[in-house]
Write a protein that holds these residues in place. Structure first.
Motif, PDB file in Angstrom:
ATOM      1  N   LYS A  10       0.829  -1.181   0.000  1.00 14.71           N
ATOM      2  CA  LYS A  10       0.000   0.000   0.000  1.00 14.71           C
ATOM      3  C   LYS A  10       0.865   1.232   0.000  1.00 14.71           C
ATOM      4  O   LYS A  10       2.026   1.192   0.363  1.00 14.71           O
ATOM      5  CB  LYS A  10      -0.915  -0.001   1.230  1.00 14.71           C
ATOM      6  N   THR A  11       0.298   2.316  -0.376  1.00 14.53           N
ATOM      7  CA  THR A  11       1.023   3.582  -0.451  1.00 14.53           C
ATOM      8  C   THR A  11       1.434   4.007   0.957  1.00 14.53           C
ATOM      9  O   THR A  11       0.603   4.143   1.853  1.00 14.53           O
ATOM     10  CB  THR A  11       0.147   4.665  -1.079  1.00 14.53           C
ATOM     11  N   GLY A  12       2.740   4.207   1.118  1.00 16.97           N
ATOM     12  CA  GLY A  12       3.238   4.643   2.427  1.00 16.97           C
ATOM     13  C   GLY A  12       3.518   3.486   3.378  1.00 16.97           C
ATOM     14  O   GLY A  12       4.322   3.596   4.268  1.00 16.97           O
ATOM     15  N   GLN A  13       2.865   2.333   3.251  1.00 18.35           N
ATOM     16  CA  GLN A  13       3.075   1.157   4.101  1.00 18.35           C
ATOM     17  C   GLN A  13       3.284  -0.067   3.226  1.00 18.35           C
ATOM     18  O   GLN A  13       2.926  -0.060   2.049  1.00 18.35           O
ATOM     19  CB  GLN A  13       1.874   0.921   5.040  1.00 18.35           C
ATOM     20  N   CYS A  14       3.829  -1.118   3.814  1.00 19.62           N
ATOM     21  CA  CYS A  14       4.134  -2.339   3.061  1.00 19.62           C
ATOM     22  C   CYS A  14       3.522  -3.531   3.782  1.00 19.62           C
ATOM     23  O   CYS A  14       3.476  -3.575   5.015  1.00 19.62           O
ATOM     24  CB  CYS A  14       5.645  -2.537   2.930  1.00 19.62           C
ATOM     25  N   ALA A  15       3.055  -4.483   3.013  1.00 21.48           N
ATOM     26  CA  ALA A  15       2.525  -5.739   3.571  1.00 21.48           C
ATOM     27  C   ALA A  15       3.497  -6.831   3.227  1.00 21.48           C
ATOM     28  O   ALA A  15       3.805  -7.047   2.050  1.00 21.48           O
ATOM     29  CB  ALA A  15       1.137  -6.030   2.997  1.00 21.48           C
ATOM     30  N   TYR A  16       3.966  -7.533   4.264  1.00 18.41           N
ATOM     31  CA  TYR A  16       4.947  -8.578   4.010  1.00 18.41           C
ATOM     32  C   TYR A  16       4.627  -9.763   4.919  1.00 18.41           C
ATOM     33  O   TYR A  16       4.657  -9.649   6.154  1.00 18.41           O
ATOM     34  CB  TYR A  16       6.359  -8.047   4.295  1.00 18.41           C
ATOM     35  N   GLN A  17       4.276 -10.913   4.280  1.00 13.48           N
ATOM     36  CA  GLN A  17       3.952 -12.164   4.977  1.00 13.48           C
ATOM     37  C   GLN A  17       2.941 -11.937   6.098  1.00 13.48           C
ATOM     38  O   GLN A  17       3.108 -12.343   7.246  1.00 13.48           O
ATOM     39  CB  GLN A  17       5.236 -12.787   5.546  1.00 13.48           C
ATOM     40  N   GLY A  18       1.853 -11.152   5.730  1.00 19.16           N
ATOM     41  CA  GLY A  18       0.772 -10.922   6.677  1.00 19.16           C
ATOM     42  C   GLY A  18       1.041  -9.829   7.672  1.00 19.16           C
ATOM     43  O   GLY A  18       0.188  -9.536   8.508  1.00 19.16           O
ATOM     44  N   MET A  19       2.226  -9.232   7.611  1.00 19.69           N
ATOM     45  CA  MET A  19       2.549  -8.165   8.549  1.00 19.69           C
ATOM     46  C   MET A  19       2.543  -6.836   7.814  1.00 19.69           C
ATOM     47  O   MET A  19       2.826  -6.778   6.618  1.00 19.69           O
ATOM     48  CB  MET A  19       3.948  -8.411   9.173  1.00 19.69           C
ATOM     49  N   THR A  20       2.203  -5.749   8.529  1.00 21.83           N
ATOM     50  CA  THR A  20       2.175  -4.386   7.977  1.00 21.83           C
ATOM     51  C   THR A  20       3.386  -3.645   8.479  1.00 21.83           C
ATOM     52  O   THR A  20       3.600  -3.524   9.690  1.00 21.83           O
ATOM     53  CB  THR A  20       0.908  -3.647   8.407  1.00 21.83           C
ATOM     54  N   MET A  21       4.191  -3.197   7.521  1.00 23.59           N
ATOM     55  CA  MET A  21       5.420  -2.487   7.841  1.00 23.59           C
ATOM     56  C   MET A  21       5.236  -1.012   7.513  1.00 23.59           C
ATOM     57  O   MET A  21       4.652  -0.649   6.490  1.00 23.59           O
ATOM     58  CB  MET A  21       6.608  -3.050   7.040  1.00 23.59           C
ATOM     59  N   PHE A  22       5.756  -0.160   8.483  1.00 20.81           N
ATOM     60  CA  PHE A  22       5.688   1.278   8.225  1.00 20.81           C
ATOM     61  C   PHE A  22       6.695   1.669   7.164  1.00 20.81           C
ATOM     62  O   PHE A  22       7.631   0.922   6.855  1.00 20.81           O
ATOM     63  CB  PHE A  22       5.945   2.061   9.526  1.00 20.81           C
ATOM     64  N   ASP A  23       6.493   2.869   6.629  1.00 22.22           N
ATOM     65  CA  ASP A  23       7.395   3.379   5.595  1.00 22.22           C
ATOM     66  C   ASP A  23       8.782   3.563   6.196  1.00 22.22           C
ATOM     67  O   ASP A  23       8.937   4.017   7.321  1.00 22.22           O
ATOM     68  CB  ASP A  23       6.861   4.715   5.082  1.00 22.22           C
ATOM     69  N   GLN A  24       9.840   3.162   5.460  1.00 15.56           N
ATOM     70  CA  GLN A  24      11.248   3.235   5.810  1.00 15.56           C
ATOM     71  C   GLN A  24      11.631   2.195   6.870  1.00 15.56           C
ATOM     72  O   GLN A  24      12.706   2.275   7.459  1.00 15.56           O
ATOM     73  CB  GLN A  24      11.617   4.648   6.330  1.00 15.56           C
ATOM     74  N   ALA A  25      10.749   1.203   7.075  1.00 21.13           N
ATOM     75  CA  ALA A  25      11.094   0.118   8.018  1.00 21.13           C
ATOM     76  C   ALA A  25      12.077  -0.831   7.364  1.00 21.13           C
ATOM     77  O   ALA A  25      11.981  -1.107   6.170  1.00 21.13           O
ATOM     78  CB  ALA A  25       9.844  -0.633   8.459  1.00 21.13           C
ATOM     79  N   VAL A  26      13.075  -1.350   8.138  1.00 27.12           N
ATOM     80  CA  VAL A  26      14.096  -2.289   7.648  1.00 27.12           C
ATOM     81  C   VAL A  26      14.066  -3.526   8.543  1.00 27.12           C
ATOM     82  O   VAL A  26      14.018  -3.416   9.770  1.00 27.12           O
ATOM     83  CB  VAL A  26      15.504  -1.645   7.690  1.00 27.12           C
ATOM     84  N   TRP A  27      14.077  -4.677   7.943  1.00 29.68           N
ATOM     85  CA  TRP A  27      14.077  -5.921   8.711  1.00 29.68           C
ATOM     86  C   TRP A  27      14.790  -7.001   7.936  1.00 29.68           C
ATOM     87  O   TRP A  27      15.053  -6.858   6.745  1.00 29.68           O
ATOM     88  CB  TRP A  27      12.643  -6.348   9.071  1.00 29.68           C
ATOM     89  N   SER A  28      15.089  -8.106   8.624  1.00 32.59           N
ATOM     90  CA  SER A  28      15.808  -9.224   8.013  1.00 32.59           C
ATOM     91  C   SER A  28      14.953 -10.453   8.170  1.00 32.59           C
ATOM     92  O   SER A  28      14.894 -11.068   9.245  1.00 32.59           O
ATOM     93  CB  SER A  28      17.180  -9.419   8.685  1.00 32.59           C
ATOM     94  N   PRO A  29      14.270 -10.857   7.127  1.00 34.92           N
ATOM     95  CA  PRO A  29      13.375 -12.023   7.237  1.00 34.92           C
ATOM     96  C   PRO A  29      14.144 -13.334   7.262  1.00 34.92           C
ATOM     97  O   PRO A  29      13.579 -14.384   7.565  1.00 34.92           O
ATOM     98  CB  PRO A  29      12.508 -11.904   5.987  1.00 34.92           C
ATOM     99  N   GLY A  30      15.421 -13.322   6.906  1.00 34.96           N
ATOM    100  CA  GLY A  30      16.179 -14.560   6.891  1.00 34.96           C
ATOM    101  C   GLY A  30      17.645 -14.269   6.863  1.00 34.96           C
ATOM    102  O   GLY A  30      18.074 -13.110   6.763  1.00 34.96           O
ATOM    103  N   PRO A  31      18.432 -15.303   6.957  1.00 37.09           N
ATOM    104  CA  PRO A  31      19.881 -15.101   6.951  1.00 37.09           C
ATOM    105  C   PRO A  31      20.323 -14.468   5.634  1.00 37.09           C
ATOM    106  O   PRO A  31      19.838 -14.837   4.565  1.00 37.09           O
ATOM    107  CB  PRO A  31      20.450 -16.512   7.134  1.00 37.09           C
ATOM    108  N   CYS A  32      21.203 -13.521   5.731  1.00 35.48           N
ATOM    109  CA  CYS A  32      21.813 -12.864   4.564  1.00 35.48           C
ATOM    110  C   CYS A  32      20.808 -12.095   3.735  1.00 35.48           C
ATOM    111  O   CYS A  32      21.025 -11.789   2.567  1.00 35.48           O
ATOM    112  CB  CYS A  32      22.545 -13.885   3.687  1.00 35.48           C
ATOM    113  N   VAL A  33      19.609 -11.746   4.289  1.00 35.92           N
ATOM    114  CA  VAL A  33      18.572 -11.011   3.545  1.00 35.92           C
ATOM    115  C   VAL A  33      18.192  -9.782   4.373  1.00 35.92           C
ATOM    116  O   VAL A  33      17.912  -9.924   5.566  1.00 35.92           O
ATOM    117  CB  VAL A  33      17.337 -11.868   3.268  1.00 35.92           C
ATOM    118  N   THR A  34      18.173  -8.607   3.749  1.00 36.26           N
ATOM    119  CA  THR A  34      17.762  -7.360   4.387  1.00 36.26           C
ATOM    120  C   THR A  34      16.707  -6.695   3.519  1.00 36.26           C
ATOM    121  O   THR A  34      16.895  -6.550   2.301  1.00 36.26           O
ATOM    122  CB  THR A  34      18.948  -6.409   4.543  1.00 36.26           C
TER     123      THR A  34
END
Length: 743
Positions: A93-117
């Protein structure tokens, strides 16, 4: 333990991301749009060179590590194939992101797995996977341990394993491992990813700007080329138009020059002819003046003698009154003096006021039933109410039109004179003359008429339209004029081409027709049977065909003076059988002989001013009752021109014989046999003597008929003449011998 450390680092990274979110925004409050450039395989990714450049600023340098420019190069992996990192972009969505059922705010950074950002930016998820280099090992690769990204080489040396895993800050220096240096590649941070994305966006925008400038330059170049082509085409058309205009102007200038030269030649020719004609007239006038003086002297000497009157119907004109050769156009029409428009309006108003009061227009005189307004400077037809008026003369005015009601107040007119005005066919109303039931004579000479006026009254007996601009006589132009006796159309633009053959058919009582000073080349057709006199002087007639006068058997007088007739162009059956044609004038033509086949009834024959060189024998023998008047003055008769039989058939009928102004060297034979001769002219020749029996026959008895003999201006010596040479002349004073020419 490594897993716990990795989770702690990730938590700190999230905190820093939320703290620095405002630093990543643009000045207008919006987040800079980031795009990734696709690599050679069509996937979005960050070039390994940039990753190495960034790593080169942070990675510790150890044994075997060399730095060239901004790229980090491992000595042991220099020849190994390069591995590329990639980003997987997931929709959100505009301004937010949906990833694997979770809602991420804009400019959020996470690592869903090893060696992945992963990064949430502008509603999209951008993930970066670390690429593992191909590691040459002496033994097969062992799977990556927990918390590690890449597989490791199984080795018995624990220091080497530690060095490869990155736990030791610096590898050990060993002689057998100097060709196998290993450096660990840490995971990319959020700032590095953002910086990479921004660099790629700047490069893309620079590339787009460069392409746009290139396209703009190409478009401008194309437009400039098209503009140059258009300008060249416009210039070419302008040059062609200018060249065409110059040619047209040159052609017009050439035509004008030719026309001017032709006009000058015509004027010069007319001037030359006029001068020659003036010279000829002057000479003829001088000769006539001399002759006139001599005649007056003879008349004074014969005061008591009986005046003898000639009987020819043509009444020969003095030389100064002889008409000139025909021009191609009628004689100019005299015009009254010009007046200004104000004067015309003022005079017209005064005249109208005078007429409305019951008076006559200024300059008019009334005598009984005749009103004369000649040369009264009238510019309009005067409104008159005089029912008793019979004659109206308006000659020499400036009247330019006749309205329909012009004659309503003078319906009993019998004679109208409108000569020398400014009437045109368009200005004369078609109903103007309709009400004049008693009109007999109408004079329209010297106007500007182009056609015969319409609806002329049937009572008309005499119509004169001389010296106008008549260009056409239609078949119905003279319709309804059955009572017309005299018709004069001289000095117009008429010819056989514009006179309808049926034009004269309605004129059942026409006796007198004048068509002189026109452009006829042949005798008009359709002449009425009632015609008695026909005058065609000063035309261009060259031929008299057979049968042309068959419909005019009553013709008595024919005048063809000043034409182009030759004796060979006169058909033998043109007029020989006419029993009523008594008088014929063929003066000033191109005759070389006295014509044969003359009408049998001919009495008067005028051949003055031709080129006649001979009188053939018996040419007058068939005439009945015989020729009475023969005029051969101003020809080329010489000593051999007259034969003994030339006057055969006219010895007892001849009354007047004129042979003056020729080249005769002796008195012609046969004159002494003319028993009824009254008048003889032999003056202005080359006669040297008069035999005793040349003019008078001494054996003739009875009263003499010879009244006058003219022999002046010859080469005669009066002292050598015989006293009986003029014994048959009634009075000796009637013989003119002086003056004579010098030898």
């Amino acid at each position: 333990m490594r897993t716990g450390l990795l989770l702690a680092a990730l938590w700190l990274l999230l905190l820093f991301t939320m703290t620095d979110a405002q630093k990543l925004r643009k000045p207008d409050g919006g987040i800079r749009r980031m795009k990734r450039r696709r690599d050679g395989h069509g996937q979005a990714g960050v070039r390994l060179g940039r990753v190495k450049a960034l790593r080169s600023r942070q990675a510790p340098r150890g044994p075997g590590v060399s730095v060239q420019s901004d790229l980090l190069v491992l000595g042991s992996y220099r020849d190994a194939p390069e591995m590329h990192s990639s980003y997987n972009v997931l929709p959100g969505k505009t301004g937010q992101c949906a990833y694997q059922g979770m809602t991420m705010f804009d400019q959020a950074v996470w690592s869903p797995g090893p060696c992945v950002t992963c990064l949430c930016t502008g509603g999209r998820v951008v993930c970066d996977r670390q690429a593992c280099p191909i590691t040459p090992c002496r033994l097969p690769l062992a799977p990556a341990a927990a918390g590690e990204c890449c597989p490791v080489c199984p080795d018995s040396d624990p220091d080497l394993s530690l060095e490869f895993s990155g736990d030791s800050p610096a590898p050990r220096n060993r002689d057998d491992d100097r060709h196998h240096s290993v450096i660990t590649t840490p995971t990319l941070t959020r700032e590095e990813i953002q910086r990479i994305v921004w660099l790629e966006e700047e490069e893309r925008m620079e590339e787009e700007e460069r392409l746009k400038k290139k396209e703009e330059a190409r478009r401008r170049k194309k437009e400039e080329k098209q503009r140059k082509i258009a300008e060249e085409e416009k210039r070419r058309r302008r040059e062609e138009e200018e060249e065409r205009r110059k040619k047209q102007e040159e052609e017009e200038r050439r035509k004008k020059q030719e026309e001017e030269e032709r006009r000058k030649k015509q004027e010069e020719e007319l001037r030359r002819r006029k001068m020659e004609e003036e010279k000829r007239r002057k000479e003829e006038n001088e000769a006539w003046e001399r002759e006139k003086k001599l005649r007056e002297e003879i008349l004074r000497e014969e005061e008591e003698e009986e005046v003898w009157l000639r009987g020819d119907v043509f009444q020969m004109l003095p030389k100064e009154e002889e008409p000139v050769e025909p021009d191609l156009f009628p004689a100019p029409i005299p015009r009254p003096p010009a007046v200004t428009e104000d004067d015309e309006v003022k005079v017209e108003e005064e005249d109208k006021e005078e007429v409305e009061k019951g008076g006559l227009p200024p300059g008019c005189e009334l005598s009984d039933v005749t009103l004369t307004c000649d040369n009264a400077k009238l510019t309009y037809f005067p409104p008159l109410f005089m029912p008793q008026l019979k004659s109206l003369s308006l000659e020499g005015n400036d009247i330019s039109g006749i309205p329909a009601e012009a004659f309503n107040g003078i319906p009993n007119l019998e004679w109208i004179n409108l000569k020398k005005n400014k009437l045109t066919s368009a200005s004369v109303d078609q109903k103007a003359f309709r009400s004049l039931k008693m009109l007999k004579r109408l004079y329209l000479d010297g106007n500007l008429l182009e056609v015969v006026p319409a609806n002329l009254p049937a009572s008309l007996q005499e119509l004169k339209i001389n010296e106008n601009r008549l260009q056409r006589i239609h078949g119905n132009s003279l319709q309804g004029l059955a009572s017309l006796v005299i018709l004069e159309l001289e000095g117009n633009l008429l010819s056989e081409a514009n006179v309808d053959p049926e034009a004269f058919t309605p004129l059942g009582h026409l006796c007198y027709l004048r068509l002189g000073r026109n452009h006829f080349r042949s005798i008009p057709q359709g002449l009425p049977a009632s015609l008695l006199e026909l005058y065609l002087e000063n035309n261009l007639i060259e031929e008299i065909p057979a049968g042309v006068f068959n419909g005019s058997q009553n013709l008595n007088v024919l005048s063809l003076r000043h034409n182009r007739l030759e004796e060979t162009r006169i058909a033998p059956l043109a007029w020989i059988h006419h029993r009523n044609l008594e008088s014929m004038d063929l003066s000033y033509n191109r005759l070389y002989l006295v014509p044969s086949y003359l009408p049998k009834s001919l009495v008067h024959l005028v051949l003055v001013g031709n080129r006649i060189e001979r009188i053939p024998g018996f040419v007058l023998a068939h005439l009945e009752p015989g020729l009475e008047y023969l005029y051969l003055s101003y020809n080329k008769l010489d000593g051999e021109a007259i034969e003994p039989e030339s006057f055969f058939g006219a010895y007892h009928s001849m009354l007047e014989l004129c042979l003056d102004h020729n080249q005769l060297q002796a008195v012609p034979s046969g004159i002494n046999e003319m028993t009824n001769l009254h008048f003889l002219r032999l003056n202005d020749n080359r006669i040297r003597s008069v035999p005793e029996e040349g003019i008078c026959d001494p054996e003739r008895t009875g009263d003499s008929t010879l009244v006058a003999v003219r022999l002046e201006n010859n080469l005669i010596d009066p002292l050598k003449l015989s006293p009986s040479a003029f014994s048959c002349v009634r009075s000796s004073s009637s013989v003119v011998l002086k003056p004579q020419k010098r030898k």
